[in-house]
Structures are given as structure tokens and as C-alpha cells.
Write a protein that holds these residues in place. Structure first.
Motif, PDB file in Angstrom:
ATOM      1  N   GLY A 143      15.835  -3.304   3.655  1.00 40.93           N
ATOM      2  CA  GLY A 143      16.769  -3.488   2.543  1.00 40.93           C
ATOM      3  C   GLY A 143      16.056  -3.404   1.207  1.00 40.93           C
ATOM      4  N   LEU A 144      14.840  -3.962   1.148  1.00 41.78           N
ATOM      5  CA  LEU A 144      14.056  -3.854  -0.083  1.00 41.78           C
ATOM      6  C   LEU A 144      13.712  -2.404  -0.382  1.00 41.78           C
ATOM      7  CD1 LEU A 144      11.570  -6.844   0.440  1.00 41.78           C
ATOM      8  CD2 LEU A 144      13.616  -6.799  -1.005  1.00 41.78           C
ATOM      9  N   ASN A 187      15.767  -3.132  -9.400  1.00 45.53           N
ATOM     10  CA  ASN A 187      14.613  -4.026  -9.398  1.00 45.53           C
ATOM     11  C   ASN A 187      14.992  -5.494  -9.518  1.00 45.53           C
ATOM     12  OD1 ASN A 187      12.366  -2.036  -9.305  1.00 45.53           O
ATOM     13  ND2 ASN A 187      13.414  -1.293 -11.126  1.00 45.53           N
ATOM     14  N   THR A 188      16.052  -5.803 -10.257  1.00 45.53           N
ATOM     15  CA  THR A 188      16.460  -7.207 -10.363  1.00 45.53           C
ATOM     16  C   THR A 188      16.958  -7.736  -9.018  1.00 45.53           C
ATOM     17  OG1 THR A 188      18.681  -6.578 -11.106  1.00 45.53           O
ATOM     18  CG2 THR A 188      17.027  -6.966 -12.809  1.00 45.53           C
ATOM     19  N   SER A 189      17.610  -6.872  -8.259  1.00 47.14           N
ATOM     20  CA  SER A 189      18.073  -7.277  -6.923  1.00 47.14           C
ATOM     21  C   SER A 189      16.895  -7.513  -5.988  1.00 47.14           C
ATOM     22  CB  SER A 189      19.004  -6.206  -6.343  1.00 47.14           C
ATOM     23  OG  SER A 189      20.163  -6.053  -7.132  1.00 47.14           O
ATOM     24  N   ILE A 190      15.850  -6.725  -6.125  1.00 44.72           N
ATOM     25  CA  ILE A 190      14.642  -6.934  -5.314  1.00 44.72           C
ATOM     26  C   ILE A 190      14.063  -8.313  -5.583  1.00 44.72           C
ATOM     27  CG2 ILE A 190      12.232  -6.228  -5.051  1.00 44.72           C
ATOM     28  CD1 ILE A 190      13.144  -3.338  -5.444  1.00 44.72           C
ATOM     29  N   LEU A 191      13.893  -8.645  -6.854  1.00 40.04           N
ATOM     30  CA  LEU A 191      13.276  -9.929  -7.196  1.00 40.04           C
ATOM     31  C   LEU A 191      14.087 -11.104  -6.678  1.00 40.04           C
ATOM     32  CD1 LEU A 191      11.930  -9.367 -10.825  1.00 40.04           C
ATOM     33  CD2 LEU A 191      10.767  -9.059  -8.638  1.00 40.04           C
ATOM     34  N   VAL A 214       5.913  -7.372   1.046  1.00 37.32           N
ATOM     35  CA  VAL A 214       6.875  -8.024   0.154  1.00 37.32           C
ATOM     36  C   VAL A 214       6.264  -8.159  -1.241  1.00 37.32           C
ATOM     37  CG1 VAL A 214       8.130 -10.164  -0.303  1.00 37.32           C
ATOM     38  CG2 VAL A 214       8.140  -9.187   1.990  1.00 37.32           C
ATOM     39  N   CYS A 215       4.974  -8.488  -1.308  1.00 37.86           N
ATOM     40  CA  CYS A 215       4.291  -8.525  -2.610  1.00 37.86           C
ATOM     41  C   CYS A 215       4.319  -7.156  -3.275  1.00 37.86           C
ATOM     42  CB  CYS A 215       2.846  -8.981  -2.428  1.00 37.86           C
ATOM     43  SG  CYS A 215       2.631 -10.742  -2.132  1.00 37.86           S
ATOM     44  N   LYS A 216       4.175  -6.098  -2.492  1.00 44.51           N
ATOM     45  CA  LYS A 216       4.206  -4.741  -3.046  1.00 44.51           C
ATOM     46  C   LYS A 216       5.551  -4.447  -3.696  1.00 44.51           C
ATOM     47  CE  LYS A 216       3.810   0.133  -1.716  1.00 44.51           C
ATOM     48  NZ  LYS A 216       5.212   0.500  -1.974  1.00 44.51           N
ATOM     49  N   PHE A 217       6.636  -4.870  -3.081  1.00 48.03           N
ATOM     50  CA  PHE A 217       7.948  -4.670  -3.694  1.00 48.03           C
ATOM     51  C   PHE A 217       8.058  -5.459  -4.997  1.00 48.03           C
ATOM     52  CE2 PHE A 217       9.254  -3.415   0.656  1.00 48.03           C
ATOM     53  CZ  PHE A 217       9.838  -2.198   0.352  1.00 48.03           C
ATOM     54  N   GLY A 218       7.505  -6.675  -5.004  1.00 47.22           N
ATOM     55  CA  GLY A 218       7.506  -7.453  -6.241  1.00 47.22           C
ATOM     56  C   GLY A 218       6.685  -6.787  -7.326  1.00 47.22           C
ATOM     57  N   HIS A 219       5.594  -6.185  -6.945  1.00 52.21           N
ATOM     58  CA  HIS A 219       4.716  -5.476  -7.874  1.00 52.21           C
ATOM     59  C   HIS A 219       5.453  -4.318  -8.539  1.00 52.21           C
ATOM     60  CE1 HIS A 219       1.189  -2.739  -8.742  1.00 52.21           C
ATOM     61  NE2 HIS A 219       0.677  -3.884  -9.141  1.00 52.21           N
ATOM     62  N   THR A 220       6.158  -3.523  -7.748  1.00 50.57           N
ATOM     63  CA  THR A 220       6.924  -2.386  -8.282  1.00 50.57           C
ATOM     64  C   THR A 220       7.995  -2.867  -9.257  1.00 50.57           C
ATOM     65  OG1 THR A 220       6.554  -1.091  -6.271  1.00 50.57           O
ATOM     66  CG2 THR A 220       8.407  -0.443  -7.669  1.00 50.57           C
ATOM     67  N   ALA A 221       8.741  -3.894  -8.860  1.00 42.42           N
ATOM     68  CA  ALA A 221       9.821  -4.393  -9.709  1.00 42.42           C
ATOM     69  C   ALA A 221       9.271  -5.007 -10.992  1.00 42.42           C
ATOM     70  CB  ALA A 221      10.651  -5.419  -8.939  1.00 42.42           C
ATOM     71  N   LEU A 261      10.174  -3.863 -14.866  1.00 38.56           N
ATOM     72  CA  LEU A 261      10.859  -4.772 -15.774  1.00 38.56           C
ATOM     73  C   LEU A 261       9.952  -5.312 -16.877  1.00 38.56           C
ATOM     74  CD1 LEU A 261      12.931  -6.647 -13.061  1.00 38.56           C
ATOM     75  CD2 LEU A 261      13.841  -5.091 -14.793  1.00 38.56           C
ATOM     76  N   GLY A 262       8.639  -5.158 -16.702  1.00 34.49           N
ATOM     77  CA  GLY A 262       7.711  -5.570 -17.743  1.00 34.49           C
ATOM     78  C   GLY A 262       7.310  -7.024 -17.680  1.00 34.49           C
ATOM     79  N   HIS A 263       6.791  -7.470 -16.513  1.00 36.42           N
ATOM     80  CA  HIS A 263       6.353  -8.861 -16.353  1.00 36.42           C
ATOM     81  C   HIS A 263       4.891  -8.847 -15.918  1.00 36.42           C
ATOM     82  CE1 HIS A 263       6.127 -13.039 -15.235  1.00 36.42           C
ATOM     83  NE2 HIS A 263       7.417 -13.240 -15.432  1.00 36.42           N
ATOM     84  N   PRO A 264       3.936  -8.865 -16.853  1.00 42.13           N
ATOM     85  CA  PRO A 264       2.520  -8.675 -16.500  1.00 42.13           C
ATOM     86  C   PRO A 264       1.945  -9.748 -15.587  1.00 42.13           C
ATOM     87  CG  PRO A 264       2.765  -9.239 -18.829  1.00 42.13           C
ATOM     88  CD  PRO A 264       4.131  -8.949 -18.307  1.00 42.13           C
ATOM     89  N   GLU A 265       2.355 -11.011 -15.740  1.00 42.12           N
ATOM     90  CA  GLU A 265       1.819 -12.053 -14.868  1.00 42.12           C
ATOM     91  C   GLU A 265       2.226 -11.818 -13.424  1.00 42.12           C
ATOM     92  OE1 GLU A 265       1.660 -16.934 -14.358  1.00 42.12           O
ATOM     93  OE2 GLU A 265       3.118 -16.027 -15.729  1.00 42.12           O
ATOM     94  N   LEU A 266       3.476 -11.421 -13.223  1.00 43.54           N
ATOM     95  CA  LEU A 266       3.944 -11.156 -11.869  1.00 43.54           C
ATOM     96  C   LEU A 266       3.258  -9.910 -11.300  1.00 43.54           C
ATOM     97  CD1 LEU A 266       5.761 -12.010  -9.579  1.00 43.54           C
ATOM     98  CD2 LEU A 266       7.642 -10.745 -10.636  1.00 43.54           C
ATOM     99  N   VAL A 267       3.018  -8.915 -12.130  1.00 42.88           N
ATOM    100  CA  VAL A 267       2.284  -7.728 -11.692  1.00 42.88           C
ATOM    101  C   VAL A 267       0.920  -8.137 -11.133  1.00 42.88           C
ATOM    102  CG1 VAL A 267       1.063  -5.678 -12.533  1.00 42.88           C
ATOM    103  CG2 VAL A 267       3.424  -6.058 -13.194  1.00 42.88           C
ATOM    104  N   THR A 268       0.185  -8.942 -11.893  1.00 44.26           N
ATOM    105  CA  THR A 268      -1.160  -9.342 -11.494  1.00 44.26           C
ATOM    106  C   THR A 268      -1.145 -10.168 -10.217  1.00 44.26           C
ATOM    107  OG1 THR A 268      -1.922  -9.340 -13.790  1.00 44.26           O
ATOM    108  CG2 THR A 268      -3.213 -10.610 -12.212  1.00 44.26           C
TER     109      THR A 268
END
Length: 407
Positions: free
Chosen positions: A117-118, A127-131, A163-170, A174-181
Motif C-alpha cells: 500500500g505504501l 506523501n502525506t498519506s504515507i506519513l 518503512v523508513c525508506k518510504f518515510g525518507h521519500t515523503a 515535503l521538506g522535513h530535513p530532520e525526518l530525512v536524516t
């Protein structure tokens, strides 16, 4: 009210002054003229290349998102993804603590099925639905690690990493550097424990993307090669999953080389990816657990992007015209949206503003959430708008409103 370009220029100037640098200092570090820096600080030059934004931010020792003030201001409802992002970060921070999970976690095959589903949401650039789905999935995968042994435990780590990879893409979109890292770091941690020979290389593929933010093109190339060396034995045996990872890493390296203005290297990497896609042929994995969009069509659109990264818009448009029929239709919405944005830039830089606007409209219609949050799409729209004629002014006004450019 300053427009986005002027605001970016003001932040550029403020960051320079904080460091005690002159415009000549910044110009020398970038390889541009002092006049270019002066115009950029006054908002007279659009930073409409990712490589340019990242290079300027790197010289000024700030994150690119700080320079362009991203995430962008938008409606309250559209900002709800930040709540999900905060929940994900809390889960990632407590990665080595006992998970808080009620009940018995489902087995790994069921959790892998949840990632399908992700995958669909990622393809549609939702991307908001993924998060919104990730906190519970991360918690359950971590709980499965705690109660499992052997292969089941390794598979739980694999789910956690992907699952972390999907969060990384989203988070990137969306522009969230802390979540990217944090998603990148936790993906690497879990991948090393997953028993999956390819997953650590996928985590390196994620890290390459993050290196672009600081304009570390050579390091990005070196990391790509390190990951390629890791998967080479499986690639040599023709393992379809390894071919996908190999090809995806070559495309990462191609973009890195293009941004470093190494044309020969960039085109060589595209050729390597094309060879990998040929080896894959029509083979379909029963389930692409690594969720990598790699195919002949994806190689073709990267070839266009690579030329555009090197400011070769005429060559980019030639490759577009010669693309195989149906190549785009086989790609997910997220990739098609990016590609149409590339075409909009190519036409704009070639002086064809109407065609540029048309392609940008297609990009937005294809992947609206992705394109409206994309800094290059916004810069392209501003450039089109600044040179707009009466015949397109109403279209531009409506698009600018949807992008919240004048808020």
C-alpha cells in the motif's frame, strides 16, 4: 510584500553576513561572479536548479530548506502531515528501547503486504498519506523484532528498514530535513540486521540523496561506487532484485556526476543503467520489496534529467523527442510528474514559455502534492510568471494561487 525570489535573496544575504563573508567570497567559492551573487541577493536571479540551491546553501553553511524557507506556508489542513512527522520521529528516536505495542505483532509476510500500500501511495506521490501510516507500522515492525528469532527477526528488521525508506521519500518531497536524516540513519541500522544482502546498498542509495543537500557530489559518487561493489556479485549472477539495485545506484551516480559538471562520467553511468535495464528485460519481480522504480522508462527520463542538470536543454529535448513510445505511460505518477517538470524547465530555458507552462500544468495535474511542494517547480513558475503575456495571465494567476506563491 517580497516574492519568493526576493525572500530567498534576503536569506542568502543574511546568511552571508552572519559568516562575515563578502559577495566576492561567496562568488569565488561558487565559481560565479560577484555580480551574479549581487543579483541573486536582490531576487533578480531565480535559483531554479537543485544543484545551484544546494551549492549556495553549502557555501553559506545552512540547509537548503533554510535558504528557500521550506516547508512552504500553506493551509492548516495541508499542514497536518507535520503531526505524523512528529510521531514518526518519536518512534525513530526510541529505536533501541522496548517498543510500546499492545497485542501480538503480525508476522513478517503480513507486514510486507502492508508495504504494498505504501508503494502505491509513493507511486501516486501521496506523501502525506504515507506519513500518516508510518508510526504504527514502525512500532509493529519493532515489536516483531523483540518477540522473534532467526529469519523472522531478520525479516522484521527488513520491514523496518523499508518503512523508513518510504518515510525518507515523503520527507524529502515535503521538506522535513530532520525526518530525512533520521529515516536514513534508521534504515541503515535496520538493513544491517535484516539478512538481506541488498538492503544495505539500498540504504546507501538513500544516503547519496542526502549528500546532494550539501553539494557533496564527489562523496555521493564514492558512496554509489561502494554500494555498487557490494551488490556486484549478485548483479553478475543476474539476480533481478540486484539488477534493480545496481541500475538505481548507477542513476544516482549519473545525477551526482552531472551536478559536478562531469559530462562524460554522467553519460557513462546512464549507459551502465541502460545496460542493467536491458538485462532485466521484461522480468517482473513477484514483489519488489525494496520499492525501487527502475525500468527502461526510468533510465530514459534520467538521461533527460542528466542533460538538463548540465544546462544542455537542447540535448534534453532531443532525447525527449526520440524517447520510445509508451515509455512514460509505464512509469508511476511521481516519476511522470518529475519528468514533466524537467520538460517545463527545458522549454523555458529554450525560450518557449507557453510550452513550459503547458508542461508545468501537466506536471501539477499528474502529481499535484509533489509539484506544489517542489522548490524547482515554484522557481520555474515564478520565471514563467515574470515573463507572462496577457494570453496566459489568468492561467498563471490560478496556478500561483494553488502553489500559494503570493501568501
Amino acid at each position: 510584500m517580497m516574492d519568493d525570489a526576493q525572500s530567498i535573496g534576503q536569506r542568502m544575504r543574511d546568511a552571508r553576513l552572519r559568516l562575515g563573508l563578502t559577495q566576492a567570497d561567496v562568488a569565488a567559492a561558487l565559481g560565479y561572479t560577484q555580480g551574479w551573487v549581487s543579483k541573486a541577493e536582490k531576487g533578480r536571479i531565480e535559483l531554479d536548479r537543485t544543484s545551484m540551491i544546494n551549492a549556495v546553501a553549502s557555501v553559506l553553511h545552512i540547509h537548503p530548506n533554510e535558504l528557500i524557507e521550506r516547508p512552504y506556508r500553506t493551509t492548516a489542513s495541508a499542514n497536518q502531515w507535520r503531526v505524523s512527522a512528529a510521531s514518526i520521529i518519536r518512534e525513530l528516536r526510541r529505536y533501541d528501547l522496548a517498543p510500546v505495542f499492545d497485542g501480538t505483532p503480525r508476522p513478517a509476510p503480513v507486514l510486507w503486504a502492508e508495504t504494498r500500500g505504501l508503494h502505491s501511495l509513493r507511486d501516486d506521490a501521496k506523501n502525506t498519506s504515507i506519513l500518516a501510516l508510518l508510526p504504527d507500522l514502525l512500532r509493529e515492525a519493532r515489536a516483531l523484532v523483540e518477540v522473534s528469532r532467526g529469519r523472522q527477526r531478520e525479516e522484521a528488521f527488513g520491514v523496518y528498514a523499508v518503512v523508513c525508506k518510504f518515510g525518507h521519500t515523503a520527507a524529502h518531497a515535503l521538506g522535513h530535513p530532520e525526518l530525512v536524516t533520521m529515516t536514513c540513519e534508521r534504515a541503515a541500522w535496520a538493513a544491517d540486521r535484516s539478512g538481506d544482502e541488498l538492503l544495505p546498498a539500498v540504504a546507501d542509495w538513500m544516503r547519496v540523496w542526502d549528500m546532494w543537500a550539501t553539494a557533496d557530489w564527489d562523496d555521493a559518487m564514492a558512496l554509489s561506487d561502494k554500494a555498487l561493489h557490494r551488490v556486484e556479485p549478485l548483479y553478475g549472477r543476474g539476480d533481478p532484485a540486484a539488477v534493480r539495485v545496481w541500475g538505481s545506484l548507477q542513476l544516482r551516480a549519473a545525477v551526482s556526476a552531472a551536478r559536478a559538471s562531469r559530462a562524460g562520467e554522467a553519460r557513462h553511468r546512464v549507459a551502465q543503467a541502460h545496460e542493467a535495464a536491458g538485462r532485466l528485460g521484461g522480468a517482473l519481480l513477484p514483489f519488489d520489496r525494496h520499492s525501487l522504480t527502475f525500468s527502461r522508462g526510468n533510465v530514459a527520463i534520467h538521461a533527460v534529467n542528466v542533460e538538463l542538470e548540465m544546462s544542455h536543454q537542447s540535448e534534453a529535448l532531443r532525447l525527449h523527442r526520440e524517447m520510445e513510445p509508451g515509455a512514460l505511460e509505464s512509469l508511476p505518477r511521481s516519476r511522470r510528474g518529475h519528468y514533466r517538470l524537467d520538460l517545463a524547465r527545458a522549454y523555458l530555458w529554450s525560450g518557449e514559455r507557453d510550452r513550459a507552462l503547458h508542461e508545468l500544468e501537466i506536471a501539477e495535474a499528474t502529481a499535484p502534492q509533489l509539484i506544489r511542494n517542489h522548490p524547482i517547480a515554484r522557481a520555474t513558475l515564478r520565471r514563467i510568471r515574470s515573463a507572462g503575456r496577457a494570453g496566459v495571465s489568468e492561467r498563471l494567476r490560478r496556478m500561483s494561487s494553488r502553489f500559494h506563491l503570493d501568501d
